[in-house]
Design a protein around this motif. Structure first.
Motif, PDB file in Angstrom:
ATOM      1  N   MET A  66       0.812  -1.222   0.000  1.00 38.16           N
ATOM      2  CA  MET A  66       0.000   0.000   0.000  1.00 38.16           C
ATOM      3  C   MET A  66       0.843   1.268   0.000  1.00 38.16           C
ATOM      4  O   MET A  66       0.308   2.367   0.088  1.00 38.16           O
ATOM      5  CB  MET A  66      -0.926   0.010   1.229  1.00 38.16           C
ATOM      6  N   ASP A  67       2.164   1.153  -0.112  1.00 37.41           N
ATOM      7  CA  ASP A  67       3.042   2.314   0.002  1.00 37.41           C
ATOM      8  C   ASP A  67       2.680   3.392  -1.013  1.00 37.41           C
ATOM      9  O   ASP A  67       2.399   3.114  -2.181  1.00 37.41           O
ATOM     10  CB  ASP A  67       4.493   1.890  -0.224  1.00 37.41           C
ATOM     11  N   ALA A  68       2.710   4.645  -0.569  1.00 34.44           N
ATOM     12  CA  ALA A  68       2.372   5.771  -1.446  1.00 34.44           C
ATOM     13  C   ALA A  68       3.523   6.132  -2.376  1.00 34.44           C
ATOM     14  O   ALA A  68       3.303   6.532  -3.518  1.00 34.44           O
ATOM     15  CB  ALA A  68       1.963   6.987  -0.613  1.00 34.44           C
ATOM     16  N   ASP A  69       4.754   6.021  -1.886  1.00 35.86           N
ATOM     17  CA  ASP A  69       5.924   6.309  -2.724  1.00 35.86           C
ATOM     18  C   ASP A  69       6.110   5.166  -3.722  1.00 35.86           C
ATOM     19  O   ASP A  69       6.201   3.985  -3.327  1.00 35.86           O
ATOM     20  CB  ASP A  69       7.164   6.448  -1.847  1.00 35.86           C
ATOM     21  N   PHE A  70       6.190   5.497  -5.004  1.00 37.46           N
ATOM     22  CA  PHE A  70       6.187   4.446  -6.016  1.00 37.46           C
ATOM     23  C   PHE A  70       7.406   3.530  -5.903  1.00 37.46           C
ATOM     24  O   PHE A  70       7.283   2.305  -6.018  1.00 37.46           O
ATOM     25  CB  PHE A  70       6.114   5.039  -7.427  1.00 37.46           C
TER      26      PHE A  70
END
Length: 279
Positions: A66-70
């Motif tokens: 679910m990480d926001a940073d790609f």
């Protein structure tokens, strides 16, 4: 001839002893399970031993990334897929990407999954799930156009919920998705939510009929393509997916019983007579 098989979701059963749960799954009439892999090698060994003891196969499920940073997201995605591949499932169902990642970023993740699949020989199918790259039919259409080898786990309840109608004006996209479907989540949603309270209730007759119509078409596509098998996972979930009584927050129905009901309903429907009519 295509064989229709039914696997049990581990969703809602976390914390139940693997041997006890596997025995319950086998007794209910399932042939396998869909699950992520436990954190820690001892529990993974227990899981695999328990499934083997009951003669159950398994499909891997990835949902955790679910990480926001790609860049962080991609690294975590690869790690989770590597762990699943190492454990040796029949294939993997993946919650891939984020709905707000760019098309190019999500495509990079899909291509990574394809690369790992080719290297390992374990197929990876991408679930049509809210919050992920294929969160809506009209968005998934763009990916299907760009990626001819893209294959889906079809959970069409999500598309119905996002659209807030029965997708009547997206027939071409639905047809293309059905042809690409290799795994099915048999949960019934409706235009205002991803899960009806109880498929046994006549209140939800229309919603159940809509989903069965789509599933019939998936089965027909598998049979006509002469695929060896198609696996359904009845996937009605626990709270908060399961609607609850506003007085005491108790579930309106029993998750286990509903999923067994859906398995039995579809087993009876997709019998040899049904398959012969479309072969």
């Amino acid at each position: 001839m295509t064989t229709i098989r039914f696997f049990c979701t581990r969703w809602g059963a976390a914390g139940i002893d693997w041997y006890k749960w596997a025995a319950q799954v086998r007794t209910a009439g399932y042939e396998g399970v869909e699950t992520d892999v436990p954190v820690g090698r001892p529990e993974l060994r227990t899981m695999l031993d328990a499934l083997k003891a009951e003669g159950l196969q398994w499909v891997g499920q990835h949902w955790q990334t679910m990480d926001a940073d790609f860049s962080t997201h991609k690294a975590a995605y690869r790690e989770h897929l590597d762990d699943l591949i190492a454990a040796g499932p029949l294939y993997i169902n993946s919650h891939t990407g984020r709905d707000w990642f760019s098309l190019e970023q999500n495509e990079e993740l899909i291509n990574l999954a394809t690369e790992l699949s080719v290297q390992s020989g374990i197929a990876i199918y991408h679930e049509t799930h809210r919050g992920r790259f294929a969160f809506a039919a009209h968005v998934a259409a763009d990916y299907m156009e760009r990626l001819p080898d893209l294959r889906f786990t079809l959970d069409i309840s999500h598309w119905v919920t996002v659209a807030e109608f029965w997708l009547e004006d997206q027939s071409a996209t639905i047809a293309s998705a059905i042809e690409r479907t290799r795994h099915v989540h048999a949960r019934v949603g409706y235009t205002q939510g991803p899960q009806i309270a109880d498929p046994r209730s006549p209140v939800y007759e229309e919603a159940v009929a809509k989903h069965i119509h789509w599933w019939d078409r998936v089965v027909a596509a598998a049979v006509k393509s002469k695929r060896k098998e198609l696996i359904f996972v009845p996937e009605f979930g626990p709270a908060p997916y399961m609607p609850s009584n506003p007085k005491d927050d108790s579930p309106l129905a029993d998750q286990w019983n509903i999923n067994c009901y859906m398995m039995d309903l579809l087993k009876k429907r997709y019998n040899q007579t049904f398959l012969n009519t479309i072969s």
